[in-house]
Design a protein around this motif. Structure first.
Motif, mmCIF file in Angstrom:
data_model
loop_
_atom_site.group_PDB
_atom_site.id
_atom_site.type_symbol
_atom_site.label_atom_id
_atom_site.label_comp_id
_atom_site.label_asym_id
_atom_site.label_seq_id
_atom_site.Cartn_x
_atom_site.Cartn_y
_atom_site.Cartn_z
ATOM 1 N N ILE A 12 0.816 -1.207 0.000
ATOM 2 C CA ILE A 12 0.000 0.000 0.000
ATOM 3 C C ILE A 12 0.858 1.269 0.000
ATOM 4 O O ILE A 12 0.446 2.303 -0.492
ATOM 5 C CB ILE A 12 -0.947 -0.034 1.219
ATOM 6 N N ARG A 13 2.056 1.162 0.496
ATOM 7 C CA ARG A 13 2.930 2.336 0.584
ATOM 8 C C ARG A 13 3.106 3.000 -0.777
ATOM 9 O O ARG A 13 3.305 2.333 -1.778
ATOM 10 C CB ARG A 13 4.309 1.944 1.104
ATOM 11 N N GLY A 14 3.061 4.316 -0.774
ATOM 12 C CA GLY A 14 3.328 5.084 -1.987
ATOM 13 C C GLY A 14 4.782 5.522 -1.995
ATOM 14 O O GLY A 14 5.443 5.533 -0.950
ATOM 15 N N LYS A 15 5.281 5.900 -3.147
ATOM 16 C CA LYS A 15 6.689 6.307 -3.232
ATOM 17 C C LYS A 15 6.974 7.558 -2.401
ATOM 18 O O LYS A 15 8.094 7.759 -1.948
ATOM 19 C CB LYS A 15 7.129 6.500 -4.678
ATOM 20 N N ASN A 16 5.953 8.384 -2.161
ATOM 21 C CA ASN A 16 6.160 9.620 -1.393
ATOM 22 C C ASN A 16 5.455 9.638 -0.044
ATOM 23 O O ASN A 16 5.461 10.657 0.643
ATOM 24 C CB ASN A 16 5.711 10.830 -2.216
ATOM 25 N N GLY A 17 4.833 8.509 0.319
ATOM 26 C CA GLY A 17 4.163 8.461 1.613
ATOM 27 C C GLY A 17 2.935 7.584 1.570
ATOM 28 O O GLY A 17 2.547 7.058 0.524
ATOM 29 N N THR A 18 2.316 7.440 2.743
ATOM 30 C CA THR A 18 1.154 6.564 2.890
ATOM 31 C C THR A 18 0.144 7.209 3.827
ATOM 32 O O THR A 18 0.514 7.754 4.868
ATOM 33 C CB THR A 18 1.584 5.197 3.475
ATOM 34 N N LEU A 19 -1.113 7.101 3.444
ATOM 35 C CA LEU A 19 -2.209 7.576 4.280
ATOM 36 C C LEU A 19 -3.051 6.378 4.688
ATOM 37 O O LEU A 19 -3.568 5.649 3.839
ATOM 38 C CB LEU A 19 -3.070 8.581 3.507
ATOM 39 N N VAL A 20 -3.180 6.162 5.998
ATOM 40 C CA VAL A 20 -4.011 5.096 6.553
ATOM 41 C C VAL A 20 -5.180 5.774 7.258
ATOM 42 O O VAL A 20 -4.978 6.615 8.134
ATOM 43 C CB VAL A 20 -3.207 4.218 7.548
ATOM 44 N N VAL A 21 -6.394 5.383 6.848
ATOM 45 C CA VAL A 21 -7.606 6.011 7.371
ATOM 46 C C VAL A 21 -8.482 4.946 8.024
ATOM 47 O O VAL A 21 -8.863 3.979 7.374
ATOM 48 C CB VAL A 21 -8.405 6.690 6.239
ATOM 49 N N PHE A 22 -8.787 5.127 9.292
ATOM 50 C CA PHE A 22 -9.721 4.235 9.977
ATOM 51 C C PHE A 22 -11.115 4.841 9.847
ATOM 52 O O PHE A 22 -11.345 5.979 10.281
ATOM 53 C CB PHE A 22 -9.327 4.042 11.440
ATOM 54 N N ILE A 23 -12.009 4.083 9.197
ATOM 55 C CA ILE A 23 -13.383 4.524 8.977
ATOM 56 C C ILE A 23 -14.315 3.352 9.275
ATOM 57 O O ILE A 23 -13.874 2.251 9.573
ATOM 58 C CB ILE A 23 -13.616 5.029 7.533
ATOM 59 N N CYS A 24 -15.592 3.602 9.186
ATOM 60 C CA CYS A 24 -16.604 2.549 9.224
ATOM 61 C C CYS A 24 -17.816 3.062 8.477
ATOM 62 O O CYS A 24 -17.891 4.246 8.132
ATOM 63 C CB CYS A 24 -16.943 2.144 10.654
ATOM 64 N N ASN A 25 -18.764 2.197 8.233
ATOM 65 C CA ASN A 25 -19.917 2.574 7.419
ATOM 66 C C ASN A 25 -20.983 3.353 8.183
ATOM 67 O O ASN A 25 -21.664 4.190 7.601
ATOM 68 C CB ASN A 25 -20.572 1.325 6.827
ATOM 69 N N HIS A 26 -21.161 3.084 9.466
ATOM 70 C CA HIS A 26 -22.313 3.653 10.168
ATOM 71 C C HIS A 26 -22.045 5.005 10.819
ATOM 72 O O HIS A 26 -22.985 5.708 11.172
ATOM 73 C CB HIS A 26 -22.839 2.668 11.230
ATOM 74 N N CYS A 27 -20.827 5.396 10.967
ATOM 75 C CA CYS A 27 -20.481 6.608 11.719
ATOM 76 C C CYS A 27 -20.937 7.883 11.001
ATOM 77 O O CYS A 27 -20.551 8.120 9.857
ATOM 78 C CB CYS A 27 -18.966 6.644 11.937
ATOM 79 N N PRO A 28 -21.725 8.730 11.664
ATOM 80 C CA PRO A 28 -22.172 9.972 11.020
ATOM 81 C C PRO A 28 -21.018 10.932 10.706
ATOM 82 O O PRO A 28 -21.097 11.701 9.748
ATOM 83 C CB PRO A 28 -23.151 10.588 12.020
ATOM 84 N N TYR A 29 -19.944 10.879 11.490
ATOM 85 C CA TYR A 29 -18.790 11.733 11.211
ATOM 86 C C TYR A 29 -18.129 11.312 9.892
ATOM 87 O O TYR A 29 -17.723 12.153 9.096
ATOM 88 C CB TYR A 29 -17.760 11.646 12.337
ATOM 89 N N VAL A 30 -18.015 10.007 9.677
ATOM 90 C CA VAL A 30 -17.449 9.498 8.424
ATOM 91 C C VAL A 30 -18.386 9.824 7.269
ATOM 92 O O VAL A 30 -17.955 10.319 6.219
ATOM 93 C CB VAL A 30 -17.188 7.980 8.502
ATOM 94 N N GLN A 31 -19.672 9.547 7.447
ATOM 95 C CA GLN A 31 -20.629 9.780 6.365
ATOM 96 C C GLN A 31 -20.687 11.251 5.952
ATOM 97 O O GLN A 31 -20.908 11.556 4.779
ATOM 98 C CB GLN A 31 -22.020 9.269 6.758
ATOM 99 N N ALA A 32 -20.436 12.145 6.879
ATOM 100 C CA ALA A 32 -20.447 13.579 6.559
ATOM 101 C C ALA A 32 -19.324 13.969 5.610
ATOM 102 O O ALA A 32 -19.454 14.943 4.862
ATOM 103 C CB ALA A 32 -20.356 14.408 7.846
ATOM 104 N N VAL A 33 -18.223 13.196 5.618
ATOM 105 C CA VAL A 33 -17.046 13.593 4.828
ATOM 106 C C VAL A 33 -16.529 12.516 3.880
ATOM 107 O O VAL A 33 -15.485 12.695 3.251
ATOM 108 C CB VAL A 33 -15.888 14.048 5.751
ATOM 109 N N ILE A 34 -17.244 11.411 3.732
ATOM 110 C CA ILE A 34 -16.701 10.294 2.953
ATOM 111 C C ILE A 34 -16.375 10.698 1.520
ATOM 112 O O ILE A 34 -15.363 10.264 0.961
ATOM 113 C CB ILE A 34 -17.630 9.058 3.009
ATOM 114 N N ASP A 35 -17.174 11.541 0.909
ATOM 115 C CA ASP A 35 -16.870 11.964 -0.453
ATOM 116 C C ASP A 35 -15.655 12.887 -0.495
ATOM 117 O O ASP A 35 -14.903 12.873 -1.480
ATOM 118 C CB ASP A 35 -18.088 12.600 -1.107
ATOM 119 N N ARG A 36 -15.423 13.639 0.550
ATOM 120 C CA ARG A 36 -14.207 14.467 0.628
ATOM 121 C C ARG A 36 -12.968 13.586 0.821
ATOM 122 O O ARG A 36 -11.916 13.847 0.242
ATOM 123 C CB ARG A 36 -14.316 15.479 1.761
ATOM 124 N N ILE A 37 -13.109 12.554 1.644
ATOM 125 C CA ILE A 37 -11.994 11.613 1.827
ATOM 126 C C ILE A 37 -11.654 10.976 0.485
ATOM 127 O O ILE A 37 -10.482 10.899 0.095
ATOM 128 C CB ILE A 37 -12.344 10.536 2.875
#
Length: 184
Positions: free
Chosen positions: A32-57
Motif C-alpha cells: 500500500i505504501r506510496g513512493k512519497n508516503g502513505t495515508l491510513v484512514v480508519f473509517i466505518c460505514n455507520h459513523c455519522p462523522y465518516v458519512q459527513a465527509v466520505i466523499d471528501r476523503i
C-alpha cells in the motif's frame, strides 16, 4: 460518542499488517505504501462523522494517489456483532457507492487498530516515504455535519507537504468522530 485521538507522535514507524478486503484478497502494508508516503484512514460505514465527509476523503485520496505518489488505504475495525452494517459485505457496497480508488480492508481481530493506536472514525495517519508518522490530524473543519464546501483541506495539504518535503506540519488539529467499537 466523539473521541479525539492523541496528537501526532512524529517519527513513529508505520505498523506492518496484512488484512483482507471484502472479497478476501489480502493486502500487506508494504503493498500500500506510496513512493512519497502513505495515508491510513480508519473509517466505518455507520459513523455519522465518516458519512459527513466520505466523499471528501475519496476526493482527497484520489488526488493524493494520482498527483503526489501517496498510497492510501481505509480500514474498518469495528466490532460487527453490534454493528453489522460495518461488516465486509456492507464495506464492499460502501466502497463502490463512493468510488474508492484505494483498498477498504477489514480488521476483524482489531489488532491493526490497536497497533496504530486508532481511537475514532475517522482517524487519519499520514506517513512519509520512510514510513514515519508525520500527520495525525483531521480532514478539515467538518464534524458530525460536513463543514463548508470551501473548508481548508488540512489533511490534503499536510499529505502534499509530506510528499514534497518528508515532514508534516507542526500544528495539527486532532480528528474527531465516533469511538472505535471495541470487542469485549
Amino acid at each position: 460518542m466523539a473521541v479525539t485521538p492523541p496528537v501526532c507522535d512524529f517519527g513513529t514507524p508505520m505498523p506492518e499488517f496484512t488484512l483482507p478486503d471484502p472479497d478476501g484478497r489480502l493486502y500487506r502494508s508494504d503493498e500500500i505504501r506510496g513512493k512519497n508516503g502513505t495515508l491510513v484512514v480508519f473509517i466505518c460505514n455507520h459513523c455519522p462523522y465518516v458519512q459527513a465527509v466520505i466523499d471528501r476523503i475519496t476526493r482527497d485520496a484520489a488526488e493524493l494517489q494520482q498527483n503526489y505518489g501517496i498510497g492510501v488505504v481505509a480500514i474498518s475495525s469495528n466490532d460487527v456483532e453490534p454493528y453489522p452494517q460495518d461488516g465486509p459485505e456492507h464495506m464492499k457496497a460502501e466502497a463502490e457507492k463512493h468510488g474508492f480508488t484505494f483498498p477498504y480492508l477489514y480488521d476483524e481481530t482489531q489488532q491493526v487498530a490497536r497497533a496504530f493506536d486508532a481511537a475514532c472514525t475517522p482517524d487519519f495517519f499520514g506517513y512519509n516515504s520512510a514510513g514515519e508518522l508525520q500527520y495525525r490530524g483531521r480532514l478539515d473543519a467538518s464534524g458530525r455535519q460536513a463543514g463548508p464546501e470551501n473548508a481548508r483541506r488540512e489533511l490534503f495539504e499536510a499529505m502534499r507537504q509530506i510528499a514534497e518535503t518528508g515532514k508534516g506540519p507542526q500544528d495539527q488539529i486532532a480528528s474527531m468522530g465516533c469511538s472505535i467499537k471495541w470487542k469485549d
